[in-house]
Design an enzyme around this catalytic site. Structure first.
Site, mmCIF file in Angstrom:
data_model
loop_
_atom_site.group_PDB
_atom_site.id
_atom_site.type_symbol
_atom_site.label_atom_id
_atom_site.label_comp_id
_atom_site.label_asym_id
_atom_site.label_seq_id
_atom_site.Cartn_x
_atom_site.Cartn_y
_atom_site.Cartn_z
ATOM 1 N N SER A 84 0.923 -1.288 0.201
ATOM 2 C CA SER A 84 -0.210 -0.025 0.264
ATOM 3 C C SER A 84 0.743 1.373 0.107
ATOM 4 C CB SER A 84 -0.909 0.407 1.045
ATOM 5 O OG SER A 84 -2.302 0.352 0.909
ATOM 6 N N HIS A 95 -7.722 -5.575 0.236
ATOM 7 C CA HIS A 95 -6.471 -4.553 0.175
ATOM 8 C C HIS A 95 -5.706 -5.934 1.469
ATOM 9 C CE1 HIS A 95 -3.523 -1.086 -0.472
ATOM 10 N NE2 HIS A 95 -4.443 -0.737 0.893
HETATM 11 C C1 GTR Z 1 -5.326 5.112 1.766
HETATM 12 C C2 GTR Z 1 -4.934 5.486 1.153
HETATM 13 C C3 GTR Z 1 -4.579 4.670 -0.242
HETATM 14 C C4 GTR Z 1 -3.623 3.573 0.596
HETATM 15 C C5 GTR Z 1 -3.868 3.058 1.944
HETATM 16 C C6 GTR Z 1 -2.968 2.250 2.897
HETATM 17 O O1 GTR Z 1 -6.561 5.638 2.139
HETATM 18 O O2 GTR Z 1 -6.164 5.877 -0.222
HETATM 19 O O3 GTR Z 1 -3.150 5.233 -1.018
HETATM 20 O O4 GTR Z 1 -2.055 4.231 0.230
HETATM 21 O O5 GTR Z 1 -4.261 4.393 2.357
HETATM 22 O O6 GTR Z 1 -1.844 2.188 2.675
HETATM 23 O O7 GTR Z 1 -3.313 1.374 3.551
#
Ligand code: GTR
Length: 440
Positions: free
Chosen positions: A272, A413
């Site tokens: 991420s 995610h």
């Molecule tokens: C989210 C963000 C993403 C990603 C994520 C993370 O809120 O919008 O770009 O980086 O966090 O790092 O878990």
């Protein structure tokens, strides 16, 4: 009476609006409606990867490395991530603990503090390193930053509990922005240490908050302030992403000094936001032998010009501290950006690159991540290396590609055991064998 009530209501209004002020940007970010309709992505044209600034076609690795690569790197520095400084002159390192019977005797666990100035103070980063005991030669090592402190990667009381600021998290027992004993091992599933050790790899990690706390005032206590003189860079010349990426290079500096590590087999990873940082680190620091960017989305592997899921404007609004302030100029005009993320991926060449998406992580735009990897292929081709080698996005859990590899995993995610297994297979194929030497 009516007057008093009126007066009280006015005061309440003023008070309420004052309360609202600091959260304006977050509120704006929350109002954002992401597009998830492929038909509404819109038309866009990607900037040319292999045309030099003088519009000359780049046809050889030499021309790429001498002309085009430096141009692209400096455009990313200027417009997106900010400048990437060199290492601090007075940096020094101390191994603070070594346990040779970690993980039931399978591994050696080391903790190292990298001090960024002459002083042994908090301008430092703590590295946690696991190495397989079964090795008879220096080993390949995966490195990546973690979100909740080194102690969160393993439930091991021997790992120093981070005392840095961190985001509150009920499930991880982070209270008042501080880790507690209950935080140990909170993110162990993201760090498949045993599997790595069993397969002959080491793992090095550090808490990203050691470099800069992840909030919009974090720069005031992070290295963008504390090292501005030492590194000769002003806080606004880079962003938190740059500071995290810089930290990854400093982990590499340590690994180069450790005889049990094969520094020519170091694989940089990140999930991420930390997958974005890994890419930026590898773009600037070519010592990494392989690059893995897991679910990194906007500002990472996903094409910025595709209006799908998170956008440049949204990321710059919700996380105003991540990128160079210049990047905000493109909030409403992403088409004017002189780069797009396929060009960042191309900077990884000729090193093997793994890009991974997750099916339920539409926010990161899996298709945009695949297309970006695909559009980076021509640079691998210059080196006579096959990139993805397919035209269409594969089905879920069906990794594809040679020197650029891609999968979209089922699920959310995250970085899972499945992801790590693919990275290990890819590393087995490309990394083991590079610069092999025997243990001293
Ligand atoms: C989210 C963000 C993403 C990603 C994520 C993370 O809120 O919008 O770009 O980086 O966090 O790092 O878990």
């Amino acid at each position: 009476m009516r007057n008093i009530r009126h007066y009280a209501t006015c005061l309440l209004c003023i008070f309420a609006s004052l309360l609202c002020l600091p959260v304006m940007t977050t509120a704006q970010a929350q109002d954002f409606q992401p597009n998830y309709d492929e038909a509404k992505v819109g038309q866009y044209q990607l900037p040319e990867l292999l045309l030099s600034g003088k519009r000359k076609r780049i046809t050889t690795p030499k021309k790429w490395e001498k002309r085009r690569r430096p141009q692209i790197l400096s455009m990313f520095a200027e417009h997106v991530y900010g400048r990437f400084p060199g290492k601090s002159q007075h940096m020094h390192m101390k191994v603070t603990s070594v346990d040779t019977i970690a993980l039931g005797g399978k591994a050696t666990r080391k903790q190292i503090t990298v001090f960024f100035t002459e002083a042994d103070d908090s301008t430092s980063m703590d590295i946690l390193l696991y190495l397989p005991n079964a090795a008879n030669k220096p080993v390949p090592v995966f490195i990546g930053l973690n979100f909740y402190g080194n102690h969160s990667t393993q439930a091991d009381p021997g790992i120093a509990l981070s005392t840095r600021w961190m985001h509150n998290n009920e499930a991880y027992k982070v209270v008042n922005n501080q880790a507690t004993e209950g935080s140990r091992g909170a993110q162990a599933s993201r760090w498949q240490v045993e599997e790595l050790i069993n397969r002959g790899y080491g793992l090095a990690t550090a808490y990203y908050g050691d470099l800069e706390p992840d909030h919009d005032q974090g720069w005031q206590t992070g290295i963008r302030s504390t090292l501005q003189k030492e590194l000769n860079i002003k806080p606004e010349e880079w962003g938190a992403m740059g500071a995290w990426a810089w930290g990854l290079s400093r982990i590499m500096d340590y690994l180069e000094t450790d005889d049990q590590v094969n520094a020519r087999q170091v694989i940089i990873t990140g999930h991420s936001r930390l997958g974005k940082a890994a890419l930026w680190a590898a773009a600037n620091d070519t010592r990494f032998a392989m690059v893995v960017s897991n679910n990194s989305g906007e500002g990472g592997t996903a094409l910025a010009r595709r209006n799908y899921g998170e956008t440049v404007e949204r990321i710059n609004t919700a996380f105003p501290h991540w990128f160079s302030p210049v990047y905000k100029n493109y909030n409403k005009n992403v088409q004017a950006l002189p780069v797009d993320q396929h060009m960042l991926l191309a900077l990884m060449a000729p090193q093997p690159l793994y890009v991974a998406s997750a099916e339920d992580d539409q926010w990161a735009d899996p298709k945009g991540e695949f297309m970006s990897a695909k559009a980076a292929e021509p640079v691998y081709k210059l080196y006579n290396k096959l990139g993805l080698g397919v035209e269409e996005m594969p089905a879920v859990n069906m990794p594809v590609g040679e020197h650029v590899r891609y999968h979209i995993r089922t699920g959310k995610h995250d970085i899972t055991q499945y992801d790590w297994q693919q990275y290990l297979d890819f590393a087995d194929k490309h990394i083991k064998g590079i610069g092999n030497t025997t243990l001293k």
